[in-house]
Design a protein around this motif. Structure first.
Motif, PDB file in Angstrom:
ATOM      1  N   PHE A 167      -0.594   4.529   2.638  1.00 40.59           N
ATOM      2  CA  PHE A 167      -0.265   3.126   2.454  1.00 40.59           C
ATOM      3  C   PHE A 167       1.204   2.945   2.062  1.00 40.59           C
ATOM      4  O   PHE A 167       1.519   2.435   0.990  1.00 40.59           O
ATOM      5  N   PRO A 168       2.119   3.358   2.957  1.00 42.65           N
ATOM      6  CA  PRO A 168       3.534   3.171   2.633  1.00 42.65           C
ATOM      7  C   PRO A 168       3.875   1.691   2.568  1.00 42.65           C
ATOM      8  O   PRO A 168       3.237   0.910   3.267  1.00 42.65           O
ATOM      9  N   PRO A 169       4.814   1.198   1.786  1.00 39.42           N
ATOM     10  CA  PRO A 169       5.675   1.972   0.888  1.00 39.42           C
ATOM     11  C   PRO A 169       5.069   2.159  -0.503  1.00 39.42           C
ATOM     12  O   PRO A 169       5.774   2.546  -1.419  1.00 39.42           O
ATOM     13  N   PHE A 170       3.766   1.895  -0.680  1.00 38.20           N
ATOM     14  CA  PHE A 170       3.153   1.958  -2.010  1.00 38.20           C
ATOM     15  C   PHE A 170       2.753   3.372  -2.401  1.00 38.20           C
ATOM     16  O   PHE A 170       2.989   3.807  -3.517  1.00 38.20           O
ATOM     17  N   GLU A 171       2.098   4.076  -1.436  1.00 35.88           N
ATOM     18  CA  GLU A 171       1.788   5.484  -1.657  1.00 35.88           C
ATOM     19  C   GLU A 171       1.601   6.142  -0.300  1.00 35.88           C
ATOM     20  O   GLU A 171       0.856   5.646   0.536  1.00 35.88           O
ATOM     21  N   SER A 172       2.359   7.215  -0.089  1.00 36.56           N
ATOM     22  CA  SER A 172       2.230   7.967   1.157  1.00 36.56           C
ATOM     23  C   SER A 172       2.685   9.392   0.867  1.00 36.56           C
ATOM     24  O   SER A 172       3.102   9.689  -0.249  1.00 36.56           O
ATOM     25  N   LEU A 173       2.581  10.256   1.876  1.00 36.95           N
ATOM     26  CA  LEU A 173       2.964  11.642   1.651  1.00 36.95           C
ATOM     27  C   LEU A 173       4.434  11.852   2.013  1.00 36.95           C
ATOM     28  O   LEU A 173       4.891  11.439   3.073  1.00 36.95           O
ATOM     29  N   GLU A 208       8.019  14.457   2.268  1.00 40.46           N
ATOM     30  CA  GLU A 208       8.365  15.643   3.068  1.00 40.46           C
ATOM     31  C   GLU A 208       7.614  16.888   2.606  1.00 40.46           C
ATOM     32  O   GLU A 208       7.186  17.696   3.411  1.00 40.46           O
ATOM     33  N   GLY A 209       7.499  17.036   1.304  1.00 34.96           N
ATOM     34  CA  GLY A 209       6.834  18.221   0.764  1.00 34.96           C
ATOM     35  C   GLY A 209       5.353  18.000   0.533  1.00 34.96           C
ATOM     36  O   GLY A 209       4.730  18.693  -0.254  1.00 34.96           O
ATOM     37  N   ASN A 210       4.795  16.969   1.221  1.00 34.48           N
ATOM     38  CA  ASN A 210       3.386  16.638   1.094  1.00 34.48           C
ATOM     39  C   ASN A 210       2.996  16.084  -0.276  1.00 34.48           C
ATOM     40  O   ASN A 210       1.826  16.028  -0.616  1.00 34.48           O
ATOM     41  N   GLU A 211       4.020  15.713  -1.071  1.00 35.17           N
ATOM     42  CA  GLU A 211       3.725  15.117  -2.381  1.00 35.17           C
ATOM     43  C   GLU A 211       3.542  13.608  -2.195  1.00 35.17           C
ATOM     44  O   GLU A 211       4.010  13.055  -1.207  1.00 35.17           O
ATOM     45  N   VAL A 212       2.837  12.977  -3.124  1.00 31.36           N
ATOM     46  CA  VAL A 212       2.604  11.538  -2.991  1.00 31.36           C
ATOM     47  C   VAL A 212       3.821  10.784  -3.532  1.00 31.36           C
ATOM     48  O   VAL A 212       4.277  11.043  -4.642  1.00 31.36           O
ATOM     49  N   VAL A 213       4.368   9.890  -2.709  1.00 36.67           N
ATOM     50  CA  VAL A 213       5.548   9.108  -3.104  1.00 36.67           C
ATOM     51  C   VAL A 213       5.295   7.625  -2.834  1.00 36.67           C
ATOM     52  O   VAL A 213       4.404   7.283  -2.062  1.00 36.67           O
ATOM     53  N   GLY A 214       6.088   6.767  -3.463  1.00 38.50           N
ATOM     54  CA  GLY A 214       5.995   5.346  -3.162  1.00 38.50           C
ATOM     55  C   GLY A 214       6.194   4.471  -4.385  1.00 38.50           C
ATOM     56  O   GLY A 214       6.314   4.963  -5.509  1.00 38.50           O
ATOM     57  N   ILE A 215       6.226   3.169  -4.131  1.00 38.36           N
ATOM     58  CA  ILE A 215       6.485   2.175  -5.187  1.00 38.36           C
ATOM     59  C   ILE A 215       5.493   2.332  -6.342  1.00 38.36           C
ATOM     60  O   ILE A 215       5.879   2.376  -7.511  1.00 38.36           O
ATOM     61  N   ILE A 232       3.708   4.880  -7.181  1.00 37.62           N
ATOM     62  CA  ILE A 232       3.842   6.172  -7.873  1.00 37.62           C
ATOM     63  C   ILE A 232       5.019   6.077  -8.852  1.00 37.62           C
ATOM     64  O   ILE A 232       4.930   6.551  -9.989  1.00 37.62           O
ATOM     65  N   ASP A 233       6.093   5.413  -8.417  1.00 38.32           N
ATOM     66  CA  ASP A 233       7.237   5.201  -9.319  1.00 38.32           C
ATOM     67  C   ASP A 233       6.827   4.335 -10.512  1.00 38.32           C
ATOM     68  O   ASP A 233       7.217   4.604 -11.643  1.00 38.32           O
ATOM     69  N   ILE A 234       6.034   3.293 -10.236  1.00 42.56           N
ATOM     70  CA  ILE A 234       5.587   2.417 -11.330  1.00 42.56           C
ATOM     71  C   ILE A 234       4.754   3.220 -12.330  1.00 42.56           C
ATOM     72  O   ILE A 234       4.970   3.161 -13.543  1.00 42.56           O
ATOM     73  N   LEU A 235       3.802   4.007 -11.809  1.00 46.02           N
ATOM     74  CA  LEU A 235       2.929   4.774 -12.711  1.00 46.02           C
ATOM     75  C   LEU A 235       3.691   5.870 -13.446  1.00 46.02           C
ATOM     76  O   LEU A 235       3.367   6.189 -14.593  1.00 46.02           O
ATOM     77  N   ASN A 236       4.713   6.427 -12.812  1.00 41.25           N
ATOM     78  CA  ASN A 236       5.538   7.420 -13.510  1.00 41.25           C
ATOM     79  C   ASN A 236       6.250   6.768 -14.686  1.00 41.25           C
ATOM     80  O   ASN A 236       6.324   7.354 -15.767  1.00 41.25           O
ATOM     81  N   THR A 294      -1.062  12.539 -13.424  1.00 42.08           N
ATOM     82  CA  THR A 294      -1.819  13.445 -12.556  1.00 42.08           C
ATOM     83  C   THR A 294      -2.395  12.616 -11.412  1.00 42.08           C
ATOM     84  O   THR A 294      -3.061  11.608 -11.638  1.00 42.08           O
ATOM     85  N   ILE A 295      -2.087  13.053 -10.174  1.00 36.09           N
ATOM     86  CA  ILE A 295      -2.477  12.272  -8.991  1.00 36.09           C
ATOM     87  C   ILE A 295      -3.630  12.935  -8.238  1.00 36.09           C
ATOM     88  O   ILE A 295      -3.533  14.097  -7.849  1.00 36.09           O
ATOM     89  N   LYS A 296      -4.710  12.208  -8.045  1.00 34.38           N
ATOM     90  CA  LYS A 296      -5.836  12.701  -7.251  1.00 34.38           C
ATOM     91  C   LYS A 296      -5.906  11.881  -5.960  1.00 34.38           C
ATOM     92  O   LYS A 296      -5.903  10.656  -5.995  1.00 34.38           O
ATOM     93  N   ARG A 297      -5.938  12.585  -4.826  1.00 33.16           N
ATOM     94  CA  ARG A 297      -5.961  11.897  -3.527  1.00 33.16           C
ATOM     95  C   ARG A 297      -7.370  11.756  -2.974  1.00 33.16           C
ATOM     96  O   ARG A 297      -8.180  12.661  -3.131  1.00 33.16           O
ATOM     97  N   MET A 298      -7.599  10.664  -2.292  1.00 33.00           N
ATOM     98  CA  MET A 298      -8.905  10.439  -1.664  1.00 33.00           C
ATOM     99  C   MET A 298      -8.792   9.278  -0.672  1.00 33.00           C
ATOM    100  O   MET A 298      -7.761   8.614  -0.627  1.00 33.00           O
ATOM    101  N   ASP A 299      -9.876   9.010   0.071  1.00 29.95           N
ATOM    102  CA  ASP A 299      -9.891   7.838   0.950  1.00 29.95           C
ATOM    103  C   ASP A 299      -9.986   6.591   0.082  1.00 29.95           C
ATOM    104  O   ASP A 299     -10.532   6.639  -1.023  1.00 29.95           O
ATOM    105  N   PHE A 300      -9.491   5.482   0.601  1.00 28.85           N
ATOM    106  CA  PHE A 300      -9.488   4.238  -0.182  1.00 28.85           C
ATOM    107  C   PHE A 300     -10.881   3.882  -0.707  1.00 28.85           C
ATOM    108  O   PHE A 300     -11.035   3.483  -1.864  1.00 28.85           O
ATOM    109  N   GLU A 301     -11.889   4.072   0.134  1.00 22.86           N
ATOM    110  CA  GLU A 301     -13.243   3.658  -0.263  1.00 22.86           C
ATOM    111  C   GLU A 301     -13.780   4.435  -1.474  1.00 22.86           C
ATOM    112  O   GLU A 301     -14.762   4.020  -2.087  1.00 22.86           O
ATOM    113  N   SER A 302     -13.133   5.563  -1.835  1.00 18.87           N
ATOM    114  CA  SER A 302     -13.598   6.343  -2.987  1.00 18.87           C
ATOM    115  C   SER A 302     -12.841   6.001  -4.262  1.00 18.87           C
ATOM    116  O   SER A 302     -13.218   6.459  -5.346  1.00 18.87           O
TER     117      SER A 302
END
Ligand code: ARG
Length: 265
Positions: free
Chosen positions: A47-53, A55-62, A64-68, A79-87
């Protein structure tokens, strides 16, 4: 007889105890999060620009910056856990994750199951079609087939409009359904539409996809927490309100090249 009664009572008490501790996990406080040293978030990074992968496959985006920034203020690590939106929301309601961070729109229905933080921006649903499409507006979607991401407000909205909806777990699959001709249109949140369409057209070297100028709905984004976690939510809201008021949120949108619509006028 007395024995039987006390035995029944004992069993009843035990059952109550198990259901109280076993079924509903405890709600976290700021002290719990600080003791754990981390805030665990659930996200669907498609879901760019909010959260996407990145270059190094890390989660980046607006978001993620807010939560940091929130974590920095609270003095814990993110700590970031990835999943499908429905989960995401079910993971938050079950207490598995502390915060749902996924461009989540506040809706009345969802607010019955999760506690929302203050909203930090506004979004709308956009219609994406192929450049050669005859669909030029929302009215043209009648009796058409649209792709959406499963469980999103696009899914809810399009189903309510009576369109034939094809729902996919990932946004990339919803996009592919359009580009491979399986659906007539793809409905998705506006800023993500801009990012994904730009990327797709760049990859194709042509204006293969277009976003119709007519946007639908009006949706505030917030972060979702477990019902009852009012204390922790209030702490997070304090940071969010500061970030909204001092222009940090707006500058994060700017960093990602996205226009910012404030939820407060
Ligand atoms: N705003 C929409 C909703 O709340 C879509 C969110 C999709 N988010 C994602 N990370 N894929 O339903």
């Amino acid at each position: 007889m007395k024995k039987l009664i006390s035995l029944t009572l004992a069993i009843l008490m035990l059952a109550l105890c198990v259901s109280a501790t076993g079924c509903s996990s405890k709600v976290k406080t700021l002290a719990d999060v600080k003791a754990a040293g981390e805030l665990v978030i659930a996200t669907s990074p498609d879901f760019p620009p909010f959260e996407s992968l990145g270059e190094g496959n890390e989660v980046v985006g607006i978001e993620i910056d807010i939560l940091n920034a929130v974590c920095e203020k609270l003095g814990v690590k993110l700590t970031i856990k990835r999943m499908d939106f429905e989960s995401v929301i079910p993971g938050v309601t079950s207490g598995k994750y502390d915060v749902g961070v996924s461009g989540i729109t506040i809706t009345e229905e969802r607010a019955k199951n999760v506690l929302f933080t203050v909203p930090y921006c506004l979004a709308q649903q956009a219609i994406v079609v192929t450049a050669d499409s005859a669909i030029a507006s929302k009215a043209d979607l009648e009796n058409k087939t649209v792709s959406v991401q499963k469980g999103t407000t696009a899914d809810i909205f399009c189903s309510a409009q009576g369109y034939t909806v094809k729902a996919f777990s990932g946004n990339t699959e919803a996009e592919l359904a359009l580009t491979s001709g399986k659906v007539d249109a793809w409905v998705i949140d506006d800023l993500t539409a801009v990012e994904m369409v730009k990327q797709y057209n760049e990859d194709q070297g042509k204006e293969a996809l277009i976003i119709l100028p007519e946007a639908m709905t009006n949706e505030p984004y917030a972060f979702a927490m477990k019902l009852g976690s009012d204390e922790l939510c209030a702490e997070i809201n304090k940071v969010l309100n500061e970030m909204i008021a001092d222009g940090t949120i707006a500058s994060l949108f700017e960093k990602y090249g996205a226009p910012y619509t404030s939820p407060v006028n």
